[in-house]
Design a protein around this motif. Structure first.
Motif, mmCIF file in Angstrom:
data_model
loop_
_atom_site.group_PDB
_atom_site.id
_atom_site.type_symbol
_atom_site.label_atom_id
_atom_site.label_comp_id
_atom_site.label_asym_id
_atom_site.label_seq_id
_atom_site.Cartn_x
_atom_site.Cartn_y
_atom_site.Cartn_z
ATOM 1 N N HIS A 49 -14.279 -3.423 -3.355
ATOM 2 C CA HIS A 49 -13.627 -2.692 -2.274
ATOM 3 C C HIS A 49 -12.767 -3.659 -1.465
ATOM 4 C CE1 HIS A 49 -13.161 0.890 0.108
ATOM 5 N NE2 HIS A 49 -13.568 0.302 1.219
ATOM 6 N N THR A 50 -11.579 -3.914 -1.965
ATOM 7 C CA THR A 50 -10.707 -4.922 -1.356
ATOM 8 C C THR A 50 -9.256 -4.636 -1.730
ATOM 9 O OG1 THR A 50 -10.359 -7.318 -1.136
ATOM 10 C CG2 THR A 50 -10.886 -6.489 -3.338
ATOM 11 N N VAL A 51 -8.356 -5.458 -1.205
ATOM 12 C CA VAL A 51 -6.940 -5.378 -1.574
ATOM 13 C C VAL A 51 -6.511 -6.760 -2.066
ATOM 14 C CG1 VAL A 51 -4.600 -4.762 -0.861
ATOM 15 C CG2 VAL A 51 -6.571 -3.680 0.262
ATOM 16 N N PRO A 52 -6.496 -6.986 -3.370
ATOM 17 C CA PRO A 52 -6.058 -8.290 -3.890
ATOM 18 C C PRO A 52 -4.627 -8.587 -3.461
ATOM 19 C CG PRO A 52 -7.127 -6.983 -5.603
ATOM 20 C CD PRO A 52 -6.903 -6.072 -4.440
ATOM 21 N N SER A 53 -4.308 -9.845 -3.294
ATOM 22 C CA SER A 53 -2.964 -10.220 -2.847
ATOM 23 C C SER A 53 -1.894 -9.710 -3.804
ATOM 24 C CB SER A 53 -2.865 -11.739 -2.688
ATOM 25 O OG SER A 53 -3.155 -12.403 -3.901
ATOM 26 N N ALA A 54 -2.190 -9.708 -5.094
ATOM 27 C CA ALA A 54 -1.199 -9.238 -6.079
ATOM 28 C C ALA A 54 -0.907 -7.750 -5.893
ATOM 29 C CB ALA A 54 -1.696 -9.508 -7.493
ATOM 30 N N ILE A 55 -1.924 -6.982 -5.509
ATOM 31 C CA ILE A 55 -1.743 -5.545 -5.278
ATOM 32 C C ILE A 55 -0.918 -5.309 -4.021
ATOM 33 C CG2 ILE A 55 -2.956 -3.433 -4.628
ATOM 34 C CD1 ILE A 55 -3.196 -3.983 -7.580
ATOM 35 N N ALA A 56 -1.245 -6.023 -2.943
ATOM 36 C CA ALA A 56 -0.484 -5.888 -1.698
ATOM 37 C C ALA A 56 0.968 -6.284 -1.912
ATOM 38 C CB ALA A 56 -1.107 -6.741 -0.601
ATOM 39 N N ASP A 57 1.168 -7.343 -2.666
ATOM 40 C CA ASP A 57 2.518 -7.813 -2.985
ATOM 41 C C ASP A 57 3.293 -6.740 -3.737
ATOM 42 O OD1 ASP A 57 4.790 -9.305 -3.521
ATOM 43 O OD2 ASP A 57 3.830 -10.637 -4.957
ATOM 44 N N GLU A 58 2.678 -6.176 -4.787
ATOM 45 C CA GLU A 58 3.369 -5.161 -5.573
ATOM 46 C C GLU A 58 3.694 -3.932 -4.741
ATOM 47 O OE1 GLU A 58 2.983 -2.628 -9.747
ATOM 48 O OE2 GLU A 58 1.214 -3.656 -8.950
ATOM 49 N N ALA A 59 2.750 -3.516 -3.909
ATOM 50 C CA ALA A 59 2.973 -2.333 -3.080
ATOM 51 C C ALA A 59 4.146 -2.525 -2.125
ATOM 52 C CB ALA A 59 1.707 -2.004 -2.294
ATOM 53 N N MET A 60 4.183 -3.673 -1.473
ATOM 54 C CA MET A 60 5.259 -3.937 -0.521
ATOM 55 C C MET A 60 6.599 -4.130 -1.223
ATOM 56 S SD MET A 60 4.245 -3.715 2.623
ATOM 57 C CE MET A 60 5.390 -4.726 3.584
ATOM 58 N N GLN A 61 6.595 -4.794 -2.370
ATOM 59 C CA GLN A 61 7.826 -4.934 -3.152
ATOM 60 C C GLN A 61 8.329 -3.561 -3.578
ATOM 61 O OE1 GLN A 61 9.632 -7.634 -3.941
ATOM 62 N NE2 GLN A 61 8.275 -9.373 -3.521
ATOM 63 N N TRP A 62 7.409 -2.731 -4.049
ATOM 64 C CA TRP A 62 7.745 -1.378 -4.499
ATOM 65 C C TRP A 62 8.368 -0.558 -3.376
ATOM 66 C CZ3 TRP A 62 5.346 3.314 -2.980
ATOM 67 C CH2 TRP A 62 5.610 4.433 -3.793
ATOM 68 N N PHE A 63 7.784 -0.668 -2.197
ATOM 69 C CA PHE A 63 8.292 0.086 -1.048
ATOM 70 C C PHE A 63 9.647 -0.418 -0.570
ATOM 71 C CE2 PHE A 63 8.325 -0.076 3.739
ATOM 72 C CZ PHE A 63 8.916 1.161 3.913
ATOM 73 N N THR A 64 9.811 -1.720 -0.428
ATOM 74 C CA THR A 64 11.013 -2.262 0.218
ATOM 75 C C THR A 64 12.211 -2.430 -0.707
ATOM 76 O OG1 THR A 64 10.205 -4.527 -0.135
ATOM 77 C CG2 THR A 64 9.700 -3.503 1.988
ATOM 78 N N THR A 65 11.985 -2.482 -2.015
ATOM 79 C CA THR A 65 13.112 -2.757 -2.917
ATOM 80 C C THR A 65 13.574 -1.558 -3.718
ATOM 81 O OG1 THR A 65 11.654 -3.490 -4.736
ATOM 82 C CG2 THR A 65 12.380 -5.150 -3.163
ATOM 83 N N GLN A 66 12.795 -0.479 -3.711
ATOM 84 C CA GLN A 66 13.205 0.684 -4.495
ATOM 85 C C GLN A 66 14.349 1.424 -3.814
ATOM 86 O OE1 GLN A 66 10.034 3.571 -4.751
ATOM 87 N NE2 GLN A 66 9.267 2.975 -2.764
ATOM 88 N N SER A 67 15.076 2.160 -4.631
ATOM 89 C CA SER A 67 16.172 2.970 -4.106
ATOM 90 C C SER A 67 15.583 4.216 -3.452
ATOM 91 C CB SER A 67 17.122 3.378 -5.235
ATOM 92 O OG SER A 67 18.126 4.224 -4.769
ATOM 93 N N VAL A 68 15.914 4.455 -2.214
ATOM 94 C CA VAL A 68 15.341 5.568 -1.456
ATOM 95 C C VAL A 68 16.336 6.702 -1.337
ATOM 96 C CG1 VAL A 68 14.378 6.277 0.762
ATOM 97 C CG2 VAL A 68 13.885 3.997 -0.154
ATOM 98 N N ILE A 69 15.870 7.904 -1.659
ATOM 99 C CA ILE A 69 16.694 9.094 -1.519
ATOM 100 C C ILE A 69 16.639 9.567 -0.076
ATOM 101 C CG2 ILE A 69 17.045 11.479 -2.258
ATOM 102 C CD1 ILE A 69 15.670 10.763 -4.892
ATOM 103 N N PRO A 70 17.777 9.700 0.598
ATOM 104 C CA PRO A 70 17.756 10.107 1.998
ATOM 105 C C PRO A 70 17.058 11.445 2.204
ATOM 106 C CG PRO A 70 19.945 9.316 1.358
ATOM 107 C CD PRO A 70 19.146 9.453 0.105
#
Length: 240
Positions: free
Chosen positions: A218-239
Motif C-alpha cells: 500500500h504505497t506509491v513507488p517513485s516510478a509510479i508517481a513519475d509516470e502519473a505526473m509525466q502522463w498528466f503534464t505532457t499529454q495533449s489535452v482536449i479543451p
C-alpha cells in the motif's frame, strides 16, 4: 425574520451535491513560487506548492492532491512534489476536515466546501491552464479523487488515483481521463476487491483509463508517481 443569504445557500447546496463552483480566472493577485500555507483554517488547513519555474504570464498545470486516511496535506504533497518541481506543475494539497474525507464518513459537504474555497483562492492568485487541472490522491484520497473528479469532470481534465478503495460519485459530469495504480501485495486495500473492480467499471462507463499494477504493498513507488505526473503534464489535452 433575517434574510437568507442566497449565495451561501447555493454554495451549501453545491457542496452537499459534491459539486465544485470554483473556476480558473484571470488572477487578481501576484502569487510567488515556493511552499505556502493556505491560511484558510486553523489546525486542518492545507499547502500550496508553486514550482521555481512558475510564470504568471503563462498557463500552468494544477494538481489538487488528497492524502490518505489519518494523513495531512504534507503527506499528500510529498508523493508528487519532486515531479511537480521538475514538470512545473502547481500542487494544492488539502487537509480533510476530519480524519478522512466527508463522503467516506457520511456524505459530501464540509470537504467540498473547503476545497472550493482553496481552489478559489488559488485561481485568484495564480495563472492556471483550465485544460490541465487534475485531482489526485492516495488510498482514501484516491477514492475521493475518483469520486469528486467524476462528479466534477467539467473542472478536472484528469484524475490520478494511487491505490483507491472504491468509487462513489454523486453524478457523472464530463469525461476526465484516469490514471489508476495499485500494488499487487496491498493488504490495506486488496487489489482484487478494489482497483481490479474499479478500473473495469470506469472503462465500461467510457472513461479513458491508464492502469498500472506493481509489485508492492500500500504505497506509491517513485516510478509510479513519475509516470502519473509525466502522463498528466505532457499529454495533449482536449479543451473543455
Amino acid at each position: 425574520m433575517p434574510r437568507i443569504n442566497s449565495k451561501l445557500l447555493k454554495q451549501s447546496s453545491s457542496a452537499a451535491a459534491g459539486r465544485l463552483r470554483a473556476r480558473p480566472i484571470q488572477p487578481k493577485g501576484s502569487g510567488s513560487p515556493g511552499l505556502h500555507p493556505l491560511k484558510l483554517a486553523g489546525k486542518r488547513d492545507g499547502l500550496l506548492y508553486v514550482p521555481t519555474a512558475y510564470r504568471a504570464d503563462s498557463s500552468n498545470p494544477l494538481v489538487l492532491m488528497l492524502h490518505g486516511a489519518g494523513g495531512n496535506a504534507e503527506n499528500g504533497l510529498s508523493i508528487i512534489q519532486q515531479w511537480a518541481e521538475q514538470l512545473s506543475a502547481i500542487v494544492l494539497a488539502i487537509d480533510s476536515r476530519e480524519q478522512t474525507w466527508d463522503v467516506i464518513l457520511s456524505h459530501y459537504g464540509s470537504d467540498i466546501a473547503f476545497i472550493d474555497q482553496a481552489l478559489s483562492q488559488t485561481f485568484s492568485r495564480y495563472s492556471i491552464n483550465p485544460n490541465q487541472i487534475a485531482i489526485a490522491g492516495f488510498s482514501d484520497g484516491a477514492s475521493y479523487a475518483l469520486s469528486v473528479g467524476i462528479t466534477n469532470g467539467d473542472l478536472f481534465t484528469d484524475i490520478l488515483a494511487f491505490s483507491p478503495g472504491f468509487i462513489t460519485p454523486a453524478t457523472q459530469v464530463g469525461q476526465p481521463r484516469c490514471f489508476v495504480s495499485h500494488g499487487k501485495g496491498d493488504t490495506v486495500l486488496p487489489i482484487d476487491r478494489c482497483s481490479r473492480r474499479i478500473v473495469p467499471r470506469l472503462q465500461q462507463a467510457g472513461y479513458n483509463v491508464l492502469y498500472r499494477e506493481f509489485d508492492g504493498s500500500h504505497t506509491v513507488p517513485s516510478a509510479i508517481a513519475d509516470e502519473a505526473m509525466q502522463w498528466f503534464t505532457t499529454q495533449s489535452v482536449i479543451p473543455h
